[in-house]
Scaffold this active site. Structure first.
Site, short mmCIF file in Angstrom:
data_model
loop_
_atom_site.label_atom_id
_atom_site.label_comp_id
_atom_site.label_asym_id
_atom_site.label_seq_id
_atom_site.Cartn_x
_atom_site.Cartn_y
_atom_site.Cartn_z
N THR A 1 0.87 -1.18 0.00
CA THR A 1 0.00 0.00 0.00
C THR A 1 0.91 1.24 0.00
OG1 THR A 1 -0.25 -0.25 2.41
CG2 THR A 1 -2.03 -1.10 1.02
N LYS B 1 3.80 -7.07 4.15
CA LYS B 1 3.65 -5.66 3.84
C LYS B 1 3.43 -4.91 5.14
CE LYS B 1 0.31 -3.41 3.47
NZ LYS B 1 -0.38 -2.41 4.38
N THR C 1 0.72 -6.76 13.44
CA THR C 1 0.78 -5.38 12.96
C THR C 1 1.14 -5.20 11.50
OG1 THR C 1 3.05 -5.14 13.78
CG2 THR C 1 1.28 -4.50 15.27
N GLU D 1 6.51 4.79 7.27
CA GLU D 1 6.08 5.93 6.45
C GLU D 1 6.86 7.19 6.82
OE1 GLU D 1 1.54 4.36 5.67
OE2 GLU D 1 1.91 5.82 7.25
N ASN E 1 -0.25 10.21 5.37
CA ASN E 1 -1.51 9.83 6.02
C ASN E 1 -2.60 10.88 5.87
OD1 ASN E 1 -1.23 7.10 7.51
ND2 ASN E 1 0.72 8.15 7.80
N THR F 1 -6.46 9.82 -1.12
CA THR F 1 -6.33 10.51 -2.38
C THR F 1 -5.10 10.08 -3.15
OG1 THR F 1 -5.19 12.34 -1.27
CG2 THR F 1 -7.56 12.53 -1.55
#
Length: 403
Positions: free
Chosen positions: A157, A184, A195, A274, A398, A403
């Site tokens: 993702t 992932k 997690t 991230e 995030n 979008t």
């Protein structure tokens, strides 16, 4: 005795397992790897023969529909097929979310013989699956492919890179077995189960009881010790499947291989956190008990103030100390010591950083990985968890997730 060898690839190295991934239009942007290609969004893992399976799932009370579907099967069931999709978590979709999975498998049964098929999903919460698009993958799959690369990329993702590993274990008696995995994870990572999504397959002739025992231990030593942002997803899953076709097994050898594969995958997740730039080990020792050491260590790996200090490369030991104090464990400022790698940052006799030690601390914090060691000086309890920094990029990713 045994020897452990790292192999190139992942699931594709394990006898009797097949996998593939295709794009059906749910992912539309080029892959995060910088390629102009678009990664897959629907994938499968299948076995020639029925497999024993054991799994661990999220502690989040709002478990996603794929987990609820899995839990409908009887204890000790066997399976031969896992269907995977990204972009949609199929979470918070009520009873219809589980029924949608049954409908999808009914269509898949026209292409493959299914025994207790499993589905696992990742993506946005609160939307039903696009059944039409997922079903369209069934004509595109190569069911005899061994394409771990496409499968690993199909479940990505916000991941920046695919995560796959495999090892071959050679035993002294001449036997050998293989273990391979994909996973992932980059956000919503908190040490409260697995997690993320992780699928481990093996051809080892491992007893089901050993699968349960060793997966629990491996999870506790790896995925349960990492934190990107302190959030636990609705879909977190780790599965271990064995088709036993190698006829070879040694418990200690399998334990070492499984522990190694889960720990290295967990570290990949942290490195891919991230917006993350740093991987930091938080060791707490000298606690009254292991439980207290764990509580303090995991408080450090979850602390937003600590994470932002890591990002700013600020050797502010006050954030470390205050987080330990707030964790509720027994501690005493006169007994506490804090080290960054081998550099003493805080002790009862050296509470303020002089310029030399601050410069050395700053130099350590510029590294992509280092260790923070906190000795409470009260007992024998020890625990290590792992975390990363929190950057501007995390907020951007995030804030724009849908979008």
């Amino acid at each position: 005795m045994f020897n452990l060898f790292s192999l190139k690839g992942g699931l594709d190295n394990v006898q009797g397992f097949y996998c593939d991934g295709v794009n059906v239009g749910m992912k539309t942007n080029p892959a995060n790897s910088g390629s102009s290609d678009v990664d897959g969004d629907v994938a499968f893992i299948r076995s020639d023969v029925l497999c024993d399976i054991t799994a661990r799932f999220t502690n989040n009370k709002f478990q996603a529909s794929p987990i609820k579907h899995y839990q409908k099967y009887p204890k000790d069931f066997k399976t031969n097929f896992i269907l995977l999709n990204s972009k949609n978590a199929n979470a918070m979709t009520g009873e219809q979310g589980v029924k949608d999975i049954d409908n999808i498998f009914e269509e898949l049964s026209k292409f493959q013989t299914l025994e207790n098929p499993i589905m696992s999903s990742t993506g946005v919460i609160g939307y039903r699956l696009n059944q039409e698009k997922i079903i369209s993958a069934f004509e595109k799959f190569d069911y005899d492919a061994k394409n771990s690369d496409k499968t690993a990329r199909s479940i990505m993702t916000t991941d920046k890179f695919k995560k796959e590993l495999s090892f071959r274990v050679e035993l002294d008696d001449g036997g050998s077995f293989t273990i391979g995995a994909i996973c992932k994870g980059a956000g919503m990572i908190n040490p409260a189960m697995a997690t993320m999504l992780c699928f481990i397959v093996t051809d080892a002739d491992i007893p089901k009881d050993d699968m349960e025992e060793l997966l629990t231990g491996a999870t506790e030593g790896s995925f349960n010790r990492i934190s990107v942002d302190g959030d636990t997803s609705t879909n977190d899953t780790i599965m271990l499947l064995s088709n036993r076709v190698s006829k070879a097994y040694n418990k200690e050898a399998f334990k070492e291989a499984l522990n190694k594969i889960t720990f290295e995958l967990a570290m990949m997740i942290l490195k891919d956190g991230e917006g993350a730039n740093k991987l930091v080990a938080f060791e707490v020792k000298g606690a009254k008990s292991i439980e207290e050491a764990q509580r303090a260590s995991m408080a450090l790996s979850n602390s937003l103030l600590v994470k932002t200090a890591l990002f700013g490369e600020d050797p502010n030991w006050g954030r470390i100390a205050s987080t330990i104090g707030a964790s509720g464990v027994e501690c005493d400022e006169s007994r506490l010591t804090i080290h960054y790698d081998n550099l003493l940052i805080y002790s009862d006799k050296q509470r303020e950083l002089d310029k030399e030690r601050e410069d050395r601390a700053f130099s350590i914090m510029k590294n992509s990985s280092f260790k923070v060691t906190c000795d409470l000086g009260l007992g024998e309890g020890e625990y290590i968890s792992y975390g990363c920094d929190l950057s501007y990029e995390y907020v951007k990713i995030n804030a724009e997730y849908r979008t």
